[in-house]
Write an enzyme that holds these catalytic residues in place. Sequence first.
Site, short mmCIF file in Angstrom:
data_model
loop_
_atom_site.label_atom_id
_atom_site.label_comp_id
_atom_site.label_asym_id
_atom_site.label_seq_id
_atom_site.Cartn_x
_atom_site.Cartn_y
_atom_site.Cartn_z
N ARG A 127 18.34 -11.89 1.62
CA ARG A 127 16.87 -11.77 1.35
C ARG A 127 16.90 -11.29 -0.23
O ARG A 127 16.00 -12.02 -0.77
CB ARG A 127 16.76 -10.54 2.06
CG ARG A 127 15.05 -10.04 2.01
CD ARG A 127 14.28 -9.36 2.99
NE ARG A 127 14.45 -7.97 3.18
CZ ARG A 127 14.01 -7.13 3.91
NH1 ARG A 127 13.76 -7.99 5.47
NH2 ARG A 127 13.82 -5.80 4.06
N ARG A 148 20.30 2.77 2.64
CA ARG A 148 19.38 2.58 3.78
C ARG A 148 19.96 2.48 5.17
O ARG A 148 19.84 2.95 6.07
CB ARG A 148 18.71 1.57 3.61
CG ARG A 148 17.38 1.71 2.65
CD ARG A 148 16.63 0.12 2.01
NE ARG A 148 15.87 -0.05 3.15
CZ ARG A 148 15.51 -1.24 3.18
NH1 ARG A 148 15.75 -2.13 2.54
NH2 ARG A 148 14.50 -1.72 4.21
P1 AMP Z 1 10.19 0.01 5.87
O1 AMP Z 1 9.49 -0.99 5.27
O2 AMP Z 1 9.95 0.41 7.13
O3 AMP Z 1 11.54 -0.46 5.48
O4 AMP Z 1 10.04 1.31 4.75
C1 AMP Z 1 10.25 1.29 3.51
C2 AMP Z 1 10.92 2.69 2.74
O5 AMP Z 1 9.74 3.64 3.07
C3 AMP Z 1 12.07 3.41 3.57
O6 AMP Z 1 13.14 2.89 3.02
C4 AMP Z 1 11.65 4.86 3.11
O7 AMP Z 1 12.04 5.18 2.12
C5 AMP Z 1 10.08 4.82 3.38
N1 AMP Z 1 9.78 5.12 4.64
C6 AMP Z 1 8.94 4.40 5.75
N2 AMP Z 1 8.77 5.06 6.85
C7 AMP Z 1 9.54 5.97 6.65
C8 AMP Z 1 9.65 7.43 7.72
N3 AMP Z 1 8.89 7.17 9.03
N4 AMP Z 1 10.38 8.32 7.27
C9 AMP Z 1 10.68 8.43 6.04
N5 AMP Z 1 10.72 7.55 5.18
C10 AMP Z 1 10.04 6.47 5.63
#
Ligand code: AMP
Length: 194
Positions: A127, A148
Site C-alpha cells: 500500500r 500498529r
Molecule cells: P484506522 O483507520 O481504523 O486504521 O484508524 C487510524 C488510526 O486512528 C489508528 O491507527 C489509531 O491511531 C486511531 N484510532 C482509530 N480508532 C481507534 C480506537 N478505537 N481507539 C484508539 N485509536 C483509534
Amino acid sequence: MRPARLVVLGRPGAGKGTQCQRLARHYQLPHVSTGEMLRALAGTDVGRRARDSIDAGDLLADDVMVEMVAERLGHDDVRRVGFLLDGFPRTLPQAEALPGLIEPATIDVAIHVEVAPVVVAARLAGRLAGSQEQQRRRDDADDVVARRLQLYEAETAPVVGWFADQGLLATVDGLAPVEEVTARLMEVVDQALA
Ligand code: AMP
C-alpha cells in the site's frame, strides 16, 4: 429489516475498511469508522491533537474514543437502523464500554476478518509503495506499520476473545478476493439477523 448492530474486527491491512464500505452499502447501515471520524477532524483542535498519535501508529485514549463513539451512536439514524462499527472497540476497556452505549439493544455479531500477520505486513508494505506521495497515509510507513501491528496483537486481539466469550464472535477468512470475502461476511450477517 430490523436494526442491525454489527462490529467488524481485523488487523490493519485485513481489508476491513473496504469490506465495511461494501457491507454498509448492502445493508444500508451507517458506517461508523473511528479512523475516518478522526481523519475528518483534521482541521480542528481535537484533530490536531489526535494526529501525532495516528501518525505514530499509537492508539488514542480510551475515554476520548468512547466519548466520540457514544456521541455518534446517539444519532437518530443509528437508533433507527443500527450501525456497522469499524475500528472500535480496539481495546478491552472500549469493548467493555460498548454495551452501555447501546443498551437496551445489543450487538448482533462481531465479525473477525482474519488475515495472518505476515500477509497484512506484506499488503501494507505494498500500500505504501503503490500510493501517490500526496495521498499516502503517513501511518502506512514501515516503522509505523510495525507499531500498529504490534498494538493490534497487544490491545485488540483480546477484544476478539472478549466477543468470543460473549458468544458474539464469527470469524471469516479474509484471504480471498474482495467479492468472495464480502459474500462470506454477508452470509454471517444474514444468519445473525435471521
Ligand atoms: P484506522 O483507520 O481504523 O486504521 O484508524 C487510524 C488510526 O486512528 C489508528 O491507527 C489509531 O491511531 C486511531 N484510532 C482509530 N480508532 C481507534 C480506537 N478505537 N481507539 C484508539 N485509536 C483509534
